[in-house]
Design a protein around this motif. Structure first.
Motif, PDB file in Angstrom:
ATOM      1  N   LEU A 152     -75.844  39.485 -35.649  1.00 51.24           N
ATOM      2  CA  LEU A 152     -76.478  40.771 -35.373  1.00 51.24           C
ATOM      3  C   LEU A 152     -77.961  40.711 -35.696  1.00 51.24           C
ATOM      4  N   GLY A 153     -78.740  41.506 -34.953  1.00 54.17           N
ATOM      5  CA  GLY A 153     -80.169  41.602 -35.231  1.00 54.17           C
ATOM      6  C   GLY A 153     -80.442  42.565 -36.364  1.00 54.17           C
ATOM      7  N   ASN A 154     -79.811  43.753 -36.301  1.00 54.35           N
ATOM      8  CA  ASN A 154     -79.965  44.772 -37.344  1.00 54.35           C
ATOM      9  C   ASN A 154     -78.628  45.496 -37.496  1.00 54.35           C
ATOM     10  N   ILE A 155     -77.972  45.259 -38.606  1.00 48.98           N
ATOM     11  CA  ILE A 155     -76.609  45.790 -38.804  1.00 48.98           C
ATOM     12  C   ILE A 155     -76.584  47.319 -38.767  1.00 48.98           C
ATOM     13  N   TYR A 156     -77.673  47.950 -39.250  1.00 46.66           N
ATOM     14  CA  TYR A 156     -77.700  49.413 -39.298  1.00 46.66           C
ATOM     15  C   TYR A 156     -77.865  50.023 -37.908  1.00 46.66           C
ATOM     16  N   ASN A 157     -78.730  49.408 -37.095  1.00 44.05           N
ATOM     17  CA  ASN A 157     -78.946  49.934 -35.744  1.00 44.05           C
ATOM     18  C   ASN A 157     -77.788  49.633 -34.803  1.00 44.05           C
ATOM     19  N   GLU A 158     -77.234  48.418 -34.909  1.00 44.99           N
ATOM     20  CA  GLU A 158     -76.244  47.974 -33.936  1.00 44.99           C
ATOM     21  C   GLU A 158     -74.814  48.407 -34.274  1.00 44.99           C
ATOM     22  N   LYS A 159     -74.509  48.605 -35.574  1.00 47.36           N
ATOM     23  CA  LYS A 159     -73.132  48.954 -35.965  1.00 47.36           C
ATOM     24  C   LYS A 159     -73.013  50.336 -36.609  1.00 47.36           C
ATOM     25  N   GLY A 160     -74.081  50.822 -37.178  1.00 47.23           N
ATOM     26  CA  GLY A 160     -74.035  52.170 -37.738  1.00 47.23           C
ATOM     27  C   GLY A 160     -73.621  52.206 -39.195  1.00 47.23           C
ATOM     28  N   ILE A 161     -73.790  53.384 -39.790  1.00 52.14           N
ATOM     29  CA  ILE A 161     -73.580  53.558 -41.228  1.00 52.14           C
ATOM     30  C   ILE A 161     -72.117  53.403 -41.625  1.00 52.14           C
ATOM     31  N   LYS A 162     -71.180  53.765 -40.733  1.00 54.80           N
ATOM     32  CA  LYS A 162     -69.756  53.662 -41.069  1.00 54.80           C
ATOM     33  C   LYS A 162     -69.347  52.193 -41.228  1.00 54.80           C
ATOM     34  N   TYR A 163     -69.918  51.341 -40.389  1.00 56.23           N
ATOM     35  CA  TYR A 163     -69.644  49.907 -40.467  1.00 56.23           C
ATOM     36  C   TYR A 163     -70.152  49.364 -41.806  1.00 56.23           C
ATOM     37  N   VAL A 164     -71.347  49.785 -42.192  1.00 59.39           N
ATOM     38  CA  VAL A 164     -71.938  49.344 -43.454  1.00 59.39           C
ATOM     39  C   VAL A 164     -71.124  49.874 -44.642  1.00 59.39           C
ATOM     40  N   HIS A 165     -70.599  51.097 -44.508  1.00 58.26           N
ATOM     41  CA  HIS A 165     -69.758  51.673 -45.565  1.00 58.26           C
ATOM     42  C   HIS A 165     -68.532  50.794 -45.811  1.00 58.26           C
TER      43      HIS A 165
END
Length: 594
Positions: free
Chosen positions: A307-320
């Motif tokens: 991924l280039g940017n996990i926050y932009n490409e997957k969103g906050i729920k993915y990061v959670h």
């Protein structure tokens, strides 16, 4: 002595002195009450209720009510309330928290105020720490209430019971034999007749755990018809081990939830991913139990996932989901925070060391731990109802509490619950020796030293109780003792059903018992195990009484004192010793916050 004591005198001592005239009244009645028949004593309850209906108060009839309980207890249990136990009972009736040392008989202390307040017909609750103790005390103390014409019940996780001496369980003779072998340890489930939840709450006096009372409150608030409610008004409650329940567990909410339709496969994916991260990829905050990815860690995850940017490409729920998986991997340890049993993750109460079946961590953490351990991942849940113990216990019109360690938390009890703490003097002078800590460079050296000390004292016949902070350290020490051929009992969340029997026998000649620090609270440790074996008791006393070992310090001094308090009951000899190493959790914790 503090400047406050110099100016105003000791407030605790003055308070107890004010109760002395009432104690004299109770003692004055003792000889007359001994002359009463069992039926006349039982009729006292009817007389007291009539007097209350005509305008007298509970305080007006207190001396006579307490004298009745004392006499019935002497006849039925062969236990006569000491004056200090009567003082404790009056304080509980007045809505105070009483600090009484281990072995001073807090279980018996509660009977007088419970009986007195139950005379109003509004019900009284005794809150204890586990189902086993609620059953034991409902039967043991239920004999007093039954002789005085009151009903006693207990609410347990799976079933509720009414104390009924006419109800005989299966294998009664075998149970009586087992009870005798446990050193006169009182009945566990004899004479408990199964009943509905509503019937249990309709009893004059109801024993149960804080969890059961709290969850029943939540369930009552979810019913559609008022007749389906089980509880009645919140009149008077006594909380046993009050510091554990009202402070340690107070901020953790009880939650009733339902399965959510949405679940995720991300738990399993991240459970495989997080072990690839190393120190430097994340920062751990032990104080608030959180793990946060560093810039380096985020970059590593993005490279692994392409991924280039996990926050932009997957969103906050993915990061959670990623952060919960990381927390499960780094902070939550098997056989310390949870155990795996029957393909399920069961939480271990960090304060009591007991299992908490049916309880789940929220926010996806429980699913993350399930994925980590490779067990079936259950559906996420939606919260339907929630309450903290702090808010639940404020519902009672009057609330009292008992523990062996309350004075250190007196300020918190006052600020949060507006309840005063009263320290009750011991019936006999305490002669226990609290030895200075022994400090070691690392945990290996510390545990080897503990095992060597246990071997020496065991060979002399001295009983030893070892308190550990987790299941894994509990079992580690057990393995060391096995290698040295030292017979011992192990008590932790994996075998907590045997708690009462194991702890009750920890004072036997040469006994070695390893328990998680809080396990066994509420159970008295008698030197010699069985009060009828006087010769063994004498040998144990000659050998120095119960030796208590703490394998490390807890971050709360009060919990260390709870372990220490297991030794030196009722003027018995005893000694305590804490062992500390520089890599203990509490030392690392102090370095972090320092």
């Amino acid at each position: 002595m503090s400047i406050v004591d110099l100016l105003f005198g000791n407030a605790n001592k003055k308070y107890i002195q004010k109760l002395e005239p009432t104690i004299k009244k109770i003692n004055f009645l003792e000889d007359d009450y001994k002359k009463l028949s069992d039926e006349e004593l039982k009729n006292k309850t009817i007389i007291f209720k009539e007097r209350l209906s005509k305008g007298e108060t509970l305080d007006d009839i207190l001396p006579e009510a307490f004298a009745s309980v004392r006499e019935v207890s002497r006849r039925n249990l062969d236990k006569r309330h000491y004056d200090v136990q009567l003082i404790g009972g009056i304080c509980l009736h007045q809505g105070k928290i009483v600090e009484m040392r281990t072995g001073e008989g807090k279980t018996l202390v509660a009977t007088s105020p419970l009986y007195l307040n139950a005379l109003e017909g509004k019900g009284c609750h005794l809150v204890t720490v586990n189902d086993y103790l609620s059953r034991r005390d409902a039967v043991w103390m239920g004999q007093i209430y039954y002789a005085l014409g009151l009903s006693t019940a207990c609410v347990n996780h799976d079933q509720s019971f009414i104390y009924d001496p006419t109800f005989i369980t299966e294998n009664q003779e075998e149970k009586d034999k087992t009870r005798d072998e446990l050193g006169g340890f009182k009945v566990v489930q004899d004479y408990l007749r199964p009943c509905s939840r509503k019937e249990a709450y309709s009893a004059d006096i109801t024993y149960g755990t804080n969890n059961e009372f709290g969850f029943d409150y939540l369930k009552d608030n979810m019913v559609y018809n008022v007749v389906d409610k089980t509880q009645r008004e919140f009149n008077f409650a006594i909380v046993d081990e009050v510091d554990s329940i009202l402070i340690d567990e107070a901020r953790t909410p009880l939650i009733i939830s339902a399965p959510d339709n949405e679940s995720s496969n991300w738990y399993s994916d991240f459970a495989k991913l997080t072990p690839q991260l190393q120190e430097g990829d994340y920062e751990v905050d032990e104080k608030v139990k959180s793990v946060i990815l560093t810039e380096k860690g985020i970059e590593k995850i993005e490279n692994i996932l392409g991924l280039g940017n996990i926050y932009n490409e997957k969103g906050i729920k993915y990061v959670h989901h990623l952060e919960q998986a990381l927390k499960a991997e780094i902070l939550f340890k098997k056989d310390k925070d949870y155990i795996v049993k029957d393909n399920e993750i069961i939480i271990v109460d960090q304060f009591t060391g007991r299992l908490m079946p049916g309880r789940r961590w929220s926010g996806g953490l429980h699913q993350a731990v399930e994925a980590k351990e490779g067990v079936k991942i259950q559906s996420e849940s939606l919260t339907l109802a929630s309450v903290t113990f702090q808010n639940y216990f404020r519902l009672y019109k009057k609330l009292g509490g008992m523990t062996g360690t309350a004075e250190t938390s007196a300020e918190e009890f006052d600020k949060v619950y507006h309840i005063d703490v009263v320290v009750i003097p011991t019936n006999k002078t305490t002669i226990r020796k609290d030895l200075p800590d022994r400090v070691y460079k690392n945990e290996d050296g510390k545990f080897n030293a503990i095992a060597e000390e246990i071997k020496i004292r065991h060979n002399s016949g001295q009983p030893i109780l070892v308190g550990t902070t987790s299941i894994d350290k509990n079992e580690r020490l057990s393995m060391l003792l096995q290698r040295q051929g030292i017979p011992h009992k192990v008590l932790n969340a994996k075998n907590h059903e045997e708690e009462g029997a194991i702890i009750a026998q920890a004072g036997r000649l040469g006994a070695v018992t390893i328990a998680t620090n809080m396990a066994g609270r509420g159970v008295d440790i008698l030197l010699g195990g069985n009060p009828s074996i006087e010769d063994e008791r004498k040998k144990v006393m000659d050998n120095g009484g119960l030796y208590v070992v703490g394998t490390e310090r807890h971050e709360a001094r009060r919990i260390d004192n709870q372990l220490r308090g297991r030794s030196g009951r009722q003027g018995d000899p005893g000694s305590t010793q804490f062992y500390v190493s520089l890599d203990d959790d509490v030392i690392e914790f102090l370095e972090v916050i320092g």
